[in-house]
Design a protein around this motif. Structure first.
Motif, short mmCIF file in Angstrom:
data_model
loop_
_atom_site.label_atom_id
_atom_site.label_comp_id
_atom_site.label_asym_id
_atom_site.label_seq_id
_atom_site.Cartn_x
_atom_site.Cartn_y
_atom_site.Cartn_z
N UNK A 112 -8.83 -0.13 54.21
CA UNK A 112 -8.02 0.32 55.36
C UNK A 112 -8.12 1.83 55.54
N UNK A 113 -8.13 2.57 54.45
CA UNK A 113 -8.27 4.03 54.55
C UNK A 113 -9.64 4.40 55.12
N UNK A 114 -10.67 3.75 54.64
CA UNK A 114 -12.01 4.02 55.16
C UNK A 114 -12.10 3.72 56.66
N UNK A 115 -11.51 2.62 57.06
CA UNK A 115 -11.51 2.25 58.47
C UNK A 115 -10.71 3.26 59.30
N UNK A 116 -9.59 3.69 58.78
CA UNK A 116 -8.78 4.68 59.47
C UNK A 116 -9.54 6.00 59.61
N UNK A 117 -10.22 6.44 58.54
CA UNK A 117 -11.03 7.67 58.60
C UNK A 117 -12.14 7.55 59.63
N UNK A 118 -12.77 6.39 59.69
CA UNK A 118 -13.83 6.17 60.65
C UNK A 118 -13.30 6.23 62.09
N UNK A 119 -12.16 5.63 62.33
CA UNK A 119 -11.58 5.67 63.67
C UNK A 119 -11.14 7.09 64.05
N UNK A 120 -10.64 7.84 63.10
CA UNK A 120 -10.23 9.22 63.38
C UNK A 120 -11.44 10.11 63.69
N UNK A 121 -12.57 9.86 63.05
CA UNK A 121 -13.77 10.63 63.32
C UNK A 121 -14.24 10.38 64.75
N UNK A 122 -14.16 9.14 65.20
CA UNK A 122 -14.58 8.80 66.56
C UNK A 122 -13.68 9.49 67.59
#
Length: 125
Positions: A112-122
């Motif tokens: 979930x953290x990795x997914x959240x980081x990925x969405x924040x980068x976008x």
């Protein structure tokens, strides 16, 4: 011929009731307008339908008497669906398979953290 019966007879839907449900949910358009299942279609009409995350575009060539075989369905419809729509479906399937296999359960806290980081980068770009 009714739009739900036409889509069933040219094999876009397995049953007529599924075609009717799709029309009731607003997934079928004829010449750009959302239609009810009983709307008549004629030769030359353009039908837009959404099925399995793909936006199909179909031109009505002729109206069959009843459900037709797969080999002669081309006599009654012309598929104008862009190739990009099918490629997008493949990308979605690959993305889902890569991230989490079916039956592996819910994501871990790290996932979930990795997914959240990925969405924040976008969002930042």
């Amino acid at each position: 011929m009714r739009v739900d019966k036409y889509l069933w007879s040219v094999r876009y839907y397995k049953t007529r009731s599924k075609a009717t449900d799709a029309a009731k949910k607003g997934r079928i358009k004829v010449n750009g307008a959302v239609v009810k299942p009983a709307r008549d279609v004629y030769a030359g009409d353009i039908i837009d339908l959404r099925k399995d995350q793909i936006e199909y575009k179909v031109e009505v060539i002729d109206l069959p008497e009843s459900r037709v075989g797969n080999k002669i369905v081309g006599l009654y419809r012309l598929d104008r669906t862009p190739k990009e729509n099918f490629e997008a479906k493949k990308l979605i399937a690959l993305n889902q398979d890569y991230y989490r296999k079916k039956g592996e359960g819910r994501p871990t806290k790290k996932d979930r953290r990795d997914l959240s980081d990925l969405l924040n980068q976008d969002e930042e770009e």
